[in-house]
Design a protein around this motif. Structure first.
Motif, PDB file in Angstrom:
ATOM      1  N   GLN A 104      44.232   4.119  -5.775  1.00 37.78           N
ATOM      2  CA  GLN A 104      43.412   4.086  -6.993  1.00 37.78           C
ATOM      3  C   GLN A 104      42.958   2.656  -7.270  1.00 37.78           C
ATOM      4  O   GLN A 104      42.811   2.246  -8.426  1.00 37.78           O
ATOM      5  CB  GLN A 104      44.202   4.641  -8.177  1.00 37.78           C
ATOM      6  CG  GLN A 104      44.570   6.117  -7.970  1.00 37.78           C
ATOM      7  CD  GLN A 104      45.280   6.706  -9.163  1.00 37.78           C
ATOM      8  OE1 GLN A 104      46.148   6.073  -9.758  1.00 37.78           O
ATOM      9  NE2 GLN A 104      44.896   7.929  -9.519  1.00 37.78           N
ATOM     10  N   ALA A 105      42.697   1.922  -6.222  1.00 40.39           N
ATOM     11  CA  ALA A 105      42.392   0.495  -6.352  1.00 40.39           C
ATOM     12  C   ALA A 105      41.009   0.263  -6.956  1.00 40.39           C
ATOM     13  O   ALA A 105      40.083   1.046  -6.750  1.00 40.39           O
ATOM     14  CB  ALA A 105      42.470  -0.164  -4.981  1.00 40.39           C
ATOM     15  N   ASP A 106      40.885  -0.838  -7.667  1.00 39.53           N
ATOM     16  CA  ASP A 106      39.558  -1.293  -8.101  1.00 39.53           C
ATOM     17  C   ASP A 106      38.792  -1.906  -6.926  1.00 39.53           C
ATOM     18  O   ASP A 106      37.570  -1.850  -6.869  1.00 39.53           O
ATOM     19  CB  ASP A 106      39.690  -2.357  -9.197  1.00 39.53           C
ATOM     20  CG  ASP A 106      40.086  -1.762 -10.537  1.00 39.53           C
ATOM     21  OD1 ASP A 106      40.011  -0.524 -10.695  1.00 39.53           O
ATOM     22  OD2 ASP A 106      40.484  -2.536 -11.437  1.00 39.53           O
ATOM     23  N   TRP A 107      39.532  -2.533  -6.006  1.00 41.07           N
ATOM     24  CA  TRP A 107      38.913  -3.254  -4.886  1.00 41.07           C
ATOM     25  C   TRP A 107      39.044  -2.435  -3.603  1.00 41.07           C
ATOM     26  O   TRP A 107      40.153  -2.060  -3.219  1.00 41.07           O
ATOM     27  CB  TRP A 107      39.618  -4.587  -4.641  1.00 41.07           C
ATOM     28  CG  TRP A 107      39.481  -5.601  -5.707  1.00 41.07           C
ATOM     29  CD1 TRP A 107      40.200  -5.705  -6.848  1.00 41.07           C
ATOM     30  CD2 TRP A 107      38.561  -6.712  -5.721  1.00 41.07           C
ATOM     31  NE1 TRP A 107      39.797  -6.802  -7.575  1.00 41.07           N
ATOM     32  CE2 TRP A 107      38.794  -7.434  -6.909  1.00 41.07           C
ATOM     33  CE3 TRP A 107      37.567  -7.157  -4.834  1.00 41.07           C
ATOM     34  CZ2 TRP A 107      38.066  -8.581  -7.232  1.00 41.07           C
ATOM     35  CZ3 TRP A 107      36.851  -8.294  -5.156  1.00 41.07           C
ATOM     36  CH2 TRP A 107      37.101  -8.994  -6.344  1.00 41.07           C
ATOM     37  N   LEU A 108      37.920  -2.228  -2.938  1.00 40.18           N
ATOM     38  CA  LEU A 108      37.947  -1.574  -1.629  1.00 40.18           C
ATOM     39  C   LEU A 108      37.287  -2.501  -0.605  1.00 40.18           C
ATOM     40  O   LEU A 108      36.104  -2.850  -0.746  1.00 40.18           O
ATOM     41  CB  LEU A 108      37.201  -0.231  -1.676  1.00 40.18           C
ATOM     42  CG  LEU A 108      36.998   0.488  -0.342  1.00 40.18           C
ATOM     43  CD1 LEU A 108      38.328   0.764   0.356  1.00 40.18           C
ATOM     44  CD2 LEU A 108      36.223   1.794  -0.547  1.00 40.18           C
ATOM     45  N   PHE A 109      38.049  -2.922   0.372  1.00 43.53           N
ATOM     46  CA  PHE A 109      37.539  -3.747   1.471  1.00 43.53           C
ATOM     47  C   PHE A 109      37.398  -2.850   2.703  1.00 43.53           C
ATOM     48  O   PHE A 109      38.340  -2.126   3.051  1.00 43.53           O
ATOM     49  CB  PHE A 109      38.487  -4.913   1.774  1.00 43.53           C
ATOM     50  CG  PHE A 109      38.503  -5.960   0.699  1.00 43.53           C
ATOM     51  CD1 PHE A 109      37.755  -7.124   0.814  1.00 43.53           C
ATOM     52  CD2 PHE A 109      39.251  -5.776  -0.471  1.00 43.53           C
ATOM     53  CE1 PHE A 109      37.759  -8.090  -0.184  1.00 43.53           C
ATOM     54  CE2 PHE A 109      39.260  -6.736  -1.478  1.00 43.53           C
ATOM     55  CZ  PHE A 109      38.514  -7.894  -1.341  1.00 43.53           C
ATOM     56  N   ILE A 110      36.257  -2.934   3.357  1.00 45.34           N
ATOM     57  CA  ILE A 110      36.005  -2.082   4.518  1.00 45.34           C
ATOM     58  C   ILE A 110      35.613  -2.953   5.707  1.00 45.34           C
ATOM     59  O   ILE A 110      34.647  -3.725   5.635  1.00 45.34           O
ATOM     60  CB  ILE A 110      34.891  -1.056   4.224  1.00 45.34           C
ATOM     61  CG1 ILE A 110      35.294  -0.160   3.042  1.00 45.34           C
ATOM     62  CG2 ILE A 110      34.604  -0.205   5.467  1.00 45.34           C
ATOM     63  CD1 ILE A 110      34.198   0.780   2.581  1.00 45.34           C
ATOM     64  N   GLY A 111      36.370  -2.812   6.781  1.00 42.38           N
ATOM     65  CA  GLY A 111      36.079  -3.548   8.010  1.00 42.38           C
ATOM     66  C   GLY A 111      35.430  -2.646   9.042  1.00 42.38           C
ATOM     67  O   GLY A 111      34.822  -1.620   8.724  1.00 42.38           O
ATOM     68  N   GLU A 112      35.603  -3.030  10.286  1.00 42.56           N
ATOM     69  CA  GLU A 112      34.858  -2.401  11.371  1.00 42.56           C
ATOM     70  C   GLU A 112      35.652  -1.257  12.004  1.00 42.56           C
ATOM     71  O   GLU A 112      35.237  -0.103  11.986  1.00 42.56           O
ATOM     72  CB  GLU A 112      34.574  -3.507  12.386  1.00 42.56           C
ATOM     73  CG  GLU A 112      33.695  -3.139  13.521  1.00 42.56           C
ATOM     74  CD  GLU A 112      33.381  -4.391  14.346  1.00 42.56           C
ATOM     75  OE1 GLU A 112      32.803  -5.354  13.799  1.00 42.56           O
ATOM     76  OE2 GLU A 112      33.727  -4.413  15.529  1.00 42.56           O
ATOM     77  N   ARG A 184      37.481   5.826  -5.813  1.00 44.38           N
ATOM     78  CA  ARG A 184      36.559   5.469  -6.897  1.00 44.38           C
ATOM     79  C   ARG A 184      36.733   3.985  -7.276  1.00 44.38           C
ATOM     80  O   ARG A 184      37.038   3.640  -8.432  1.00 44.38           O
ATOM     81  CB  ARG A 184      36.754   6.369  -8.119  1.00 44.38           C
ATOM     82  CG  ARG A 184      36.552   7.842  -7.816  1.00 44.38           C
ATOM     83  CD  ARG A 184      36.709   8.711  -9.052  1.00 44.38           C
ATOM     84  NE  ARG A 184      35.607   8.539  -9.987  1.00 44.38           N
ATOM     85  CZ  ARG A 184      34.441   9.161  -9.897  1.00 44.38           C
ATOM     86  NH1 ARG A 184      34.226  10.018  -8.917  1.00 44.38           N
ATOM     87  NH2 ARG A 184      33.503   8.938 -10.786  1.00 44.38           N
ATOM     88  N   PRO A 185      36.495   3.101  -6.324  1.00 51.67           N
ATOM     89  CA  PRO A 185      36.704   1.667  -6.599  1.00 51.67           C
ATOM     90  C   PRO A 185      35.647   1.133  -7.554  1.00 51.67           C
ATOM     91  O   PRO A 185      34.577   1.728  -7.717  1.00 51.67           O
ATOM     92  CB  PRO A 185      36.554   1.040  -5.210  1.00 51.67           C
ATOM     93  CG  PRO A 185      35.602   1.957  -4.500  1.00 51.67           C
ATOM     94  CD  PRO A 185      35.955   3.337  -4.977  1.00 51.67           C
TER      95      PRO A 185
END
Ligand code: SF4
Length: 274
Positions: A104-112, A184-185
């Protein structure tokens, strides 16, 4: 053991030039002019203009197999990804790597995509690039797993750590799309061009897209999106760590706007067309 901020910035290769300030003031680097000069001519700089992206469509044949993904909960999603054979990347993986962190994080980091270490351990960003990502997170007062979720554009390791192909990212897109819908970041940060392509269908060079505030839309879900360099790239291109720091500062300002304005996108500045 926690690292001091100075140590963290050293890890990023940017100490002692820039430090986070208190409050909402822009953390503008001293070298903005020279940095901007390195950008593509079409890049207006780091003012967060808003651009709207659209999810990458997947191949029609894959769509039929993936129809159920859109309604999966986390356990079903984990099982589906673990068993997935929707693209050729399943053949050489040790295991699929869904993601890690606060669901339920506010931050979503997406890599490769997973590398060799990630493939072996089942967690994204666990090698040298992962250490740098952790340092980047810590530099803006974030920590893996604490209000932060980390995912990849593809869940299985591309052989030889090559960049995933467009078809592979399209095949894997329903899983990432479902992750975004479940989390739902408040902000998505895309790490590298492949992630930018997977989520935004954005074909521009990453350097020309930095500093632009994109939008991810899925039904009523609207999430601002920023792009920056992949940590693995930064390990090979040390001078660009300074640019990544600029991007992180922008991300932090954007998150503050998001948190103070609820789920609405910042109203200023206005939308910039494609
Ligand atoms: S990369 Fe994605 S679509 Fe391809 S086999 Fe792995 S989980 Fe399935």
């Amino acid at each position: 053991m926690s690292l001091t901020r100075s140590r963290l910035l050293q890890e990023m290769g940017i100490d002692p030039v820039w430090r986070l300030r208190d409050g909402n003031a822009a953390e503008t680097p001293a070298a903005t002019a020279s940095t901007s000069a390195e950008m593509d001519a079409g890049d207006a700089g780091l003012g967060p203009a808003v651009k709207q992206g659209s999810p990458t469509p997947m191949a029609a044949g894959v769509a039929a197999d993936m129809a159920g993904v859109a309604t999966m909960d986390w356990p079903a999603l984990r099982t589906a990804v673990a068993d997935c054979q929707a693209c050729g990347l399943c053949r050489e993986r040790k295991q699929a790597v869904l993601g890690v962190g606060d669901e339920q994080a506010d931050w979503l980091f997406i890599g490769e995509g997973p590398g060799a270490e990630e493939d072996a351990r089942g967690e994204p960003f666990v090698g040298q690039a992962g250490k740098l990502l952790d340092a980047m997170l810590a530099a803006i007062d974030l920590k893996r797993g604490d209000n932060v979720y980390i995912a990849n554009a593809v869940k299985c390791r591309p052989p030889g750590n090559r960049t995933p192909e467009a078809g592979e990212m399209a095949a894997c897109w329903p899983y990432l799309k479902r992750q975004i819908a479940l989390i739902r970041p408040k902000l998505i940060v895309l790490l590298g061009r492949a992630a930018m392509h997977a989520v935004l269908k954005e074909e521009r060079a990453l350097g020309a897209s930095r500093g632009t505030l994109f939008e991810y839309r899925d039904g009523e879900l609207v999430v601002p999106v920023l792009v920056t360099y992949h940590p693995a790239y930064l390990l090979r291109n040390l001078p660009d760590k300074a640019k990544a720091w600029e991007d992180l500062c922008l991300a932090r300002r954007t998150m503050r706007q998001q948190q103070s304005a609820g789920s609405d996108l910042p109203s200023d500045p206005p939308t910039r067309g494609n």
